[in-house]
Design an enzyme around this catalytic site. Structure first.
Site, mmCIF file in Angstrom:
data_model
loop_
_atom_site.group_PDB
_atom_site.id
_atom_site.type_symbol
_atom_site.label_atom_id
_atom_site.label_comp_id
_atom_site.label_asym_id
_atom_site.label_seq_id
_atom_site.Cartn_x
_atom_site.Cartn_y
_atom_site.Cartn_z
ATOM 1 N N ASP A 1 -11.955 -8.065 0.862
ATOM 2 C CA ASP A 1 -12.744 -9.267 1.147
ATOM 3 C C ASP A 1 -14.020 -8.842 1.857
ATOM 4 O O ASP A 1 -14.244 -7.647 2.097
ATOM 5 C CB ASP A 1 -11.944 -10.244 2.013
ATOM 6 C CG ASP A 1 -11.501 -9.614 3.330
ATOM 7 O OD1 ASP A 1 -12.313 -9.617 4.273
ATOM 8 O OD2 ASP A 1 -10.363 -9.092 3.406
ATOM 9 N N GLY B 1 -11.897 -5.442 5.405
ATOM 10 C CA GLY B 1 -12.931 -6.430 5.140
ATOM 11 C C GLY B 1 -14.289 -5.756 5.153
ATOM 12 O O GLY B 1 -14.565 -4.925 6.031
ATOM 13 N N GLU C 1 0.831 -1.204 0.000
ATOM 14 C CA GLU C 1 0.000 0.000 0.000
ATOM 15 C C GLU C 1 0.866 1.255 0.000
ATOM 16 O O GLU C 1 0.635 2.195 -0.765
ATOM 17 C CB GLU C 1 -0.909 0.009 1.227
ATOM 18 C CG GLU C 1 -1.911 -1.127 1.277
ATOM 19 C CD GLU C 1 -2.550 -1.284 2.648
ATOM 20 O OE1 GLU C 1 -3.531 -2.017 2.734
ATOM 21 O OE2 GLU C 1 -2.043 -0.684 3.614
ATOM 22 N N MET D 1 -7.616 -3.085 11.107
ATOM 23 C CA MET D 1 -6.819 -3.260 12.318
ATOM 24 C C MET D 1 -5.993 -2.041 12.731
ATOM 25 O O MET D 1 -5.160 -2.145 13.630
ATOM 26 C CB MET D 1 -5.897 -4.478 12.143
ATOM 27 C CG MET D 1 -6.646 -5.781 11.890
ATOM 28 S SD MET D 1 -5.564 -7.194 11.540
ATOM 29 C CE MET D 1 -4.782 -7.421 13.130
ATOM 30 N N GLU D 2 -6.218 -0.868 12.094
ATOM 31 C CA GLU D 2 -5.379 0.291 12.423
ATOM 32 C C GLU D 2 -6.135 1.616 12.556
ATOM 33 O O GLU D 2 -5.727 2.494 13.315
ATOM 34 C CB GLU D 2 -4.293 0.487 11.340
ATOM 35 C CG GLU D 2 -3.297 -0.634 11.200
ATOM 36 C CD GLU D 2 -3.803 -1.785 10.338
ATOM 37 O OE1 GLU D 2 -3.367 -2.927 10.555
ATOM 38 O OE2 GLU D 2 -4.661 -1.531 9.453
#
Length: 276
Positions: free
Chosen positions: A244, A104, A38, A220-221
């Site tokens: 996803d 996700g 990224e 997650m961040e």
């Protein structure tokens, strides 16, 4: 009672003012991403790139269009994200922070490749349960000792600019079916992103996050970065592209669609920087 309220309000305002004065922003924009791929996509667009190490964390400065930027990979998880953000703010003093990356999808109307511009961000794995079994999800500001909001709001100026700019970006769609040549058009929504230290690959958990937070995406961040910026009063925006659907097939879809999702997210952020 009125006098006590006035004193309390004055104290709170003085704290806010002192913290705002403590942080002296410079004319530079901070760009963060969780993964190397990224961040690499953003770095490729830099002119006059120069990399420096701050306590072992690598930061790359340069220009995108007319804007000075500093780019860094946070690593996966909330602690890594918060640490890298704090180092960036302390060393480079960016005027604003943008986060690009994958997530996700928990909104059933979204598919891999779609974009979620976070109007608000929350921790989904933080909180306590009271005696009445009511969840409390508010973190506490270590500076003011006051509760933070359960959802960290995006900076309104950056949010509205992103909503406008994304319409001008050519995004890559995901094939409608395996082996197909036609791609499904990319959908862009302004919504809610939730953060936790877990890769969600469970349809039950995905539905729970949707029901409990009205979440459009999970990662997650983001909330860790948003919290640091909120507490230091620095404009921040989280932008996520779905790799996803956070379901039982999440690991398979992630491996398949991650490159496209990462490119879409990076394209939006680069276009946003050019529009500042």
């Amino acid at each position: 009672m009125k006098k006590r309220f006035a004193v309390t309000l004055l104290f709170a305002l003085s704290l806010t003012y002192s913290f705002a004065q403590r942080y002296k922003p410079r004319p530079i924009t901070g760009l963060l991403g969780a993964f190397g791929a990224e961040v690499a996509l953003v770095k490729e667009s830099l002119k006059k790139a120069k990399t420096v190490s701050v306590d072992g964390v690598l930061f790359t400065t340069g220009r995108i269009g007319k804007q000075r930027v500093v780019v860094a990979e946070t690593g996966i998880g909330k602690v890594n994200a918060a640490m890298t953000t704090a180092l960036m703010l302390d060393h480079f003093r960016p005027r604003r922070v943008l986060f690009t990356g994958i997530a996700g999808g928990t909104n059933p109307e979204l598919q891999p490749g779609d974009i979620v511009i976070a109007q608000r961000t929350a921790h989904h794995d933080y909180g306590s349960i009271t005696d009445k079994n009511t969840p409390t999800r508010q973190t506490r500001n270590a500076i003011t000792k006051q509760f933070n909001p359960a959802y960290f709001p995006a900076d309104s100026v950056l949010l509205h600019l992103a909503e406008r700019v994304v319409k001008t970006v050519s995004l890559e769609g995901i094939p409608l079916e395996s082996g197909g040549v036609s791609n499904r058009p990319v959908k862009v929504v302004t919504g809610t992103v939730v953060t936790g230290d877990v890769f969600v690959a469970s349809p039950e958990k995905g539905k729970s996050l949707r029901a409990d937070f009205w979440a459009d995406a999970t990662e997650m961040e983001g909330a860790a970065i948003a919290q640091v910026c909120y507490q230091l009063q620095i404009p921040c925006l989280i932008i996520r592209s779905l790799s996803d659907r956070a379901d039982a097939e999440a690991h398979i879809a992630y491996d398949k669609f991650y490159p496209t999702a990462a490119r879409n997210s990076a394209k939006v952020v680069i276009a946003l920087v050019n529009a500042l």
